[in-house]
Design an enzyme around this catalytic site. Sequence first.
Site, PDB file in Angstrom:
ATOM      1  N   SER A   1      -1.859   6.955   1.289  1.00  0.00           N
ATOM      2  CA  SER A   1      -2.532   6.602   2.532  1.00  0.00           C
ATOM      3  C   SER A   1      -2.727   5.105   2.679  1.00  0.00           C
ATOM      4  O   SER A   1      -2.625   4.545   3.755  1.00  0.00           O
ATOM      5  CB  SER A   1      -3.891   7.305   2.614  1.00  0.00           C
ATOM      6  OG  SER A   1      -4.692   6.973   1.498  1.00  0.00           O
ATOM      7  N   CYS A   2      -3.031   4.425   1.587  1.00  0.00           N
ATOM      8  CA  CYS A   2      -3.167   2.973   1.647  1.00  0.00           C
ATOM      9  C   CYS A   2      -2.973   2.421   0.251  1.00  0.00           C
ATOM     10  O   CYS A   2      -3.250   3.071  -0.739  1.00  0.00           O
ATOM     11  CB  CYS A   2      -4.514   2.550   2.203  1.00  0.00           C
ATOM     12  SG  CYS A   2      -5.908   2.908   1.120  1.00  0.00           S
ATOM     13  N   GLY A   3      -2.490   1.192   0.168  1.00  0.00           N
ATOM     14  CA  GLY A   3      -2.184   0.598  -1.124  1.00  0.00           C
ATOM     15  C   GLY A   3      -3.306  -0.303  -1.597  1.00  0.00           C
ATOM     16  O   GLY A   3      -3.853  -1.094  -0.850  1.00  0.00           O
TER      17      GLY A   3
END
Length: 290
Positions: free
Chosen positions: A124-126
């Site tokens: 979903s996000c880094g």
Amino acid sequence: MKSSVQHTSILKVGNDTHQEVDLLAVEEPMEIRLTYGPVDGRQQSSISVTMRTPGHDFELALGFLFSEGIIQSYEDVISIRYCRGGDQSEKQEAAKENIVRVVLSPDTRLDLQRLQRNFYTTSSCGVCGKASIEALDTLCSPPRSDKFSVNVKAVHQAPAKLRAAQLVFNHTGGIHAAGLFDKDGKLLLWREDVGRHNALDKLLGTSLIGNKFPKDCFLLLSGRVSFELVQKALMGGIAMIAAVGAPSSLAVQLAHQYDITLIGFVRDQKFNIYSGSHRVALEEKTPTFT
């Protein structure tokens, strides 16, 4: 080789409620392990775990290492393979395909402390931005050439072309993509993954293997644009980024600093230019950024 899609049983609710089989985009962890150091003092280290869609795993690992400044070219790599072998059960062997080992040349220097980051990312996000934009100065090249421009029509048509090439998305509807287009709007290369950053790393890794980073091209992203995606594009020498979604404030700041053309909300025959409007051949004279 693992499949990128998985069957599941669902209850479809509507005018005719019924059970049927649906397809899901596969999401599994992949660990990147490095072997590095001088011939007489080789070391091993696990540097990253990312949730990804199986497929183009080696390209993903290489693109990640390249975009993080760990390797400069494919010549820095001696070998890349899955951690298989031994008397393992089928289940254990399948798990081994989630571990990729990259053996670096003894001449390739690796400073793990310099990276100063937690190499754990999710789909979903880094958790993969540098502490600040200034930290990129030691890794990135100067601003890119202005020798090409892209017309508005090429930008408008790019999302449909990328979507048509997305086989996994067509089956699942739940996966991101990154594609490279030439200045005339021809789709040159694309990759898919549940993670936006993984799709771009696969794209960079594929280019790295062939030592064929396309010149005078633009990158299209299927979702929003975050700081780490602009960072990865910058490392790949990409001067223009377009996206279906919105950019973040830090992504725009980084694009301005390195003279990258950044376009968002490419949809419904409209888009916003946040940076580098001189690379977009507009039909009528409009203000440019100063």
